[in-house]
Design an enzyme around this catalytic site. Structure first.
Site, PDB file in Angstrom:
ATOM      1  NE  ARG A  54      -3.421  -2.426   2.416  1.00 31.53           N
ATOM      2  CZ  ARG A  54      -4.553  -2.601   3.052  1.00 31.53           C
ATOM      3  NH1 ARG A  54      -5.088  -1.631   3.742  1.00 31.53           N
ATOM      4  NH2 ARG A  54      -5.156  -3.758   3.010  1.00 31.53           N
ATOM      5  CB  THR A  55       3.755   2.348   2.037  1.00 34.37           C
ATOM      6  OG1 THR A  55       3.080   2.041   3.247  1.00 34.37           O
ATOM      7  CG2 THR A  55       4.527   3.630   2.225  1.00 34.37           C
ATOM      8  CE  LYS A  83      25.360  -9.001  -7.587  1.00 39.73           C
ATOM      9  NZ  LYS A  83      25.131  -7.998  -8.619  1.00 39.73           N
ATOM     10  NE  ARG A 104       7.609  -0.517   5.132  1.00 38.23           N
ATOM     11  CZ  ARG A 104       6.398  -0.241   5.595  1.00 38.23           C
ATOM     12  NH1 ARG A 104       5.899   0.971   5.467  1.00 38.23           N
ATOM     13  NH2 ARG A 104       5.692  -1.161   6.171  1.00 38.23           N
ATOM     14  CG  HIS A 132       4.949   4.691   8.195  1.00 38.70           C
ATOM     15  ND1 HIS A 132       5.242   5.192   6.960  1.00 38.70           N
ATOM     16  CD2 HIS A 132       4.073   3.689   7.995  1.00 38.70           C
ATOM     17  CE1 HIS A 132       4.561   4.515   6.051  1.00 38.70           C
ATOM     18  NE2 HIS A 132       3.849   3.594   6.651  1.00 38.70           N
TER      19      HIS A 132
END
Ligand SMILES: [Zn+2]
Lengths: 303, 155
Positions: A54-55, A83, A104, A132
Site C-alpha cells: 500500500r505504501t 552482494k 522503506r 512512518h
C-alpha cells in the site's frame, strides 16, 4: 557535508507550520486542484527493502498523478544489496539516478542515515518500528477533514506499546492546542514509559482508561490499532481482549454522534464490519487520503 | 611517599601517569574498561572502590601508571562519572588537570541499545547521541538510554 535538500524523515522533526502546510496542500490536491504536470520530468526512486504494497502503490500513484515517473528497486534479492553492499552506498549511487527517494527499510534510523548520504531529498516510507511520517500525516489529514485539530479528545486504543503509528500520531497531536489523549490498552500493551515521559515533556494531557466504555462518551476521535496475537502471552488472553474491546455499533451508541473512528488498516477483528456503513467510520477514507498526502510530500520535497 | 586516606586505606602515589578521582562509586571498573585496561594488559593500576570522599559520601578512585589519558577518553569517562577529576602526574606532581564535562553530542562512543538500530549494522556510520533531560537519545532511532540504565554497558 551540507545538505540543502528537504527530507521528510520523522514527524518529530517537523514544526506545526510545516505540518499544516502539507495538510493544506494535501487538501487542495484532494479537491483536484492540480494540473498533473507539477512534477513533469521528475523521477522518484522507490526503494523498498521490505514489502509494503500500500505504501509503495500510494507513493507511486501520487508521483504519477503529478506527472512524475517512478524508478522501482525491483526485488531486493536481485540487487547488489544481496552482494553485501551497504545501504549508504546504495543510496549514494541511486541519488544519481533520480530526483527524490522514498525509502522503506527494516532497520530503525535507516531513513535518517539515507538523508545524510543522499544528494536528493529522502522521504521515510517507514523504517523498522521507527518512523512512518506519511502515515501520521494522513491520520492528521483525516481528522482535519472532519474537525479542526484543536481542543479535541482523542482515544488511542489497542497495541500502544509496539504500535509505531500511534506513537508518532501522539507526538504530532502534541503540536496542536489543547489536545487530550485517552489511552485504552490491554495489560502490558500501554505506552512504554519513555513515550509517556516524552509526551508529558511536551505538555500532553494523558488519561488512562481501563474500559473503553469509560472513554467513549468523551471522545471526538477514536483511533483503533491492530492487535497482534503474538503480543499476548496466551490465546485466551487475546480472545478475551479481542471480544472486550471490539468496536461494534452497539458500543458506539455510547459515543458522541460526531465522533469519528480511524484505523491505520489492515484490521483483523478490532472493528466489526457492521461499523463500516456508519457515518463515524472514516478508516477507508483515511486509507484513500494516503494519495493526496503523499502528493503533498512529493511536491514539497521535489519542487 | 605513602599517603593514608581518611578511612585508613593506603593508596600509594604514582610517579608518572593519571589519577582519576571522585568517580561515581561502583564505576571504577567501568572506567578501566573504557580505557581498555583489562585482563592481560600490562599496566600498573590501583583501584579504590567505595572509599570515603573528602567531599562527603563515597567514591571510587583509579590511578594508572605511565599513561596520560586522552581527550576522547575523558569524554567517555564523563558519561559514567560526571563528577570525576582527572589529574596528569609527572614526576609525582600534578602537571595538568583535565576538566570533565558531559558533551552535548556524543559521537561514536555509545553503542545504541536498540539491536535493530541502523548504527548496529555494518553501515559505515558512527552512533550519535544527544544529551536529553532523562539520559541520552540516539539520533538515528530515537532510543533513549535513560539515566536509570547503566550507561557503562553501552560504552
Ligand atoms: Zn539507535
Amino acid at each position: 557535508m551540507t545538505h540543502e535538500q528537504k527530507n521528510i524523515l520523522s514527524v518529530r522533526d517537523m514544526g506545526r507550520e510545516e505540518i499544516d502546510k502539507l495538510l493544506c496542500s494535501a487538501a487542495a490536491f484532494d479537491r483536484g486542484n492540480y494540473t498533473g504536470h507539477e512534477l513533469d520530468g521528475k523521477l522518484l526512486a522507490v526503494l523498498f527493502f521490505e514489502p509494503s504494497t500500500r505504501t509503495r502503490m500510494s507513493f507511486s500513484s501520487a508521483m504519477m498523478r503529478l506527472g512524475g515517473k517512478i524508478l522501482n528497486l525491483g526485488s531486493v534479492e536481485a540487487t547488489s544489496i544481496t552482494k553485501g553492499e551497504t545501504l549508504s552506498d546504495t543510496i549514494r549511487v541511486i541519488s544519481g539516478y533520480c530526483d527524490a527517494i522514498v525509502l522503506r527499510h527494516p532497520k530503525e534510523g535507516a531513513a535518517r542515515l539515507a538523508g545524510e548520504v543522499a544528494s536528493v531529498p529522502v522521504i521515510n516510507g517507514g523504517d523498522g518500528a521507527g518512523q512512518h511520517p506519511s502515515q501520521t500525516l494522513l491520520d492528521l489529514f483525516t481528522i482535519r477533514e472532519s474537525m479542526p485539530i484543536e481542543n479535541i479528545d482523542v482515544g488511542l486504543q489497542g497495541d500502544l506499546r509496539y504500535g509505531r503509528t500511534v506513537h508518532s500520531l501522539a507526538f504530532a497531536l502534541s503540536k496542536y492546542n489543547n489536545i487530550r489523549l485517552h489511552t485504552i490498552a490491554p495489560d502490558g500493551l500501554n505506552f512504554p514509559k519513555f513515550i509517556k515521559e516524552d509526551l508529558q515533556d511536551v505538555g500532553v494531557e494523558l488519561i488512562v482508561h481501563d474500559h473503553i466504555e469509560d472513554a467513549l462518551p468523551e471522545l471526538d476521535v477514536l483511533y483503533v490499532t491492530r492487535l497482534q496475537r503474538e503480543r499476548f502471552p496466551d490465546p485466551v488472553a487475546f480472545a478475551n481482549y479481542a471480544s472486550t474491546y471490539r468496536i461494534t455499533p452497539e458500543l458506539l451508541e455510547l459515543a458522541k454522534p460526531s465522533m469519528i473512528v480511524l484505523h491505520p488498516l489492515p484490521r483483523v477483528d478490532e472493528i466489526d464490519p457492521a461499523v463500516d456503513d456508519l457515518p463515524c467510520a472514516k478508516y477507508f477514507e483515511q486509507a484513500h487520503n494516503g494519495v493526496p498526502i503523499r502528493m503533498a510530500m512529493l511536491n514539497e520535497v521535489i519542487n | 611517599m605513602v599517603r593514608t586516606s581518611s578511612d585508613g586505606i593506603v593508596i600509594s602515589p604514582i610517579k608518572n601517569g593519571t589519577v582519576i578521582d571522585h568517580i561515581t562509586p561502583g564505576e571504577g571498573l567501568t572506567v578501566l574498561r573504557i580505557l581498555g585496561i583489562r585482563d592481560g594488559t600490562h599496566v600498573t593500576v590501583i583501584v579504590a572502590s567505595n572509599v570515603t570522599s573528602s567531599r562527603g559520601g563515597r567514591k571510587d578512585m583509579v590511578k594508572i601508571e605511565n599513561r596520560e589519558i586522552l581527550k576522547d577518553e575523558v569524554d567517555k569517562i564523563a558519561l559514567v562519572a560526571p563528577d570525576a577529576t582527572i589529574s596528569i602526574i609527572r614526576n609525582f606532581k600534578v602537571s595538568d588537570k583535565k576538566p570533565v564535562e558531559v558533551p552535548q553530542r556524543i559521537v561514536g562512543v555509545i553503542k545504541c541499545p536498540n539491536p535493530n538500530c541502523i548504527t548496529n549494522t555494518k553501515e559505515p556510520v558512527q552512533s550519535k547521541f544527544v544529551v536529553h533531560p532523562r539520559g541520552f537519545r540516539c539520533q538515528y532511532c530515537d532510543s533513549l538510554i535513560s539515566s536509570e540504565m547503566d550507561i557503562g554497558d553501552y560504552i
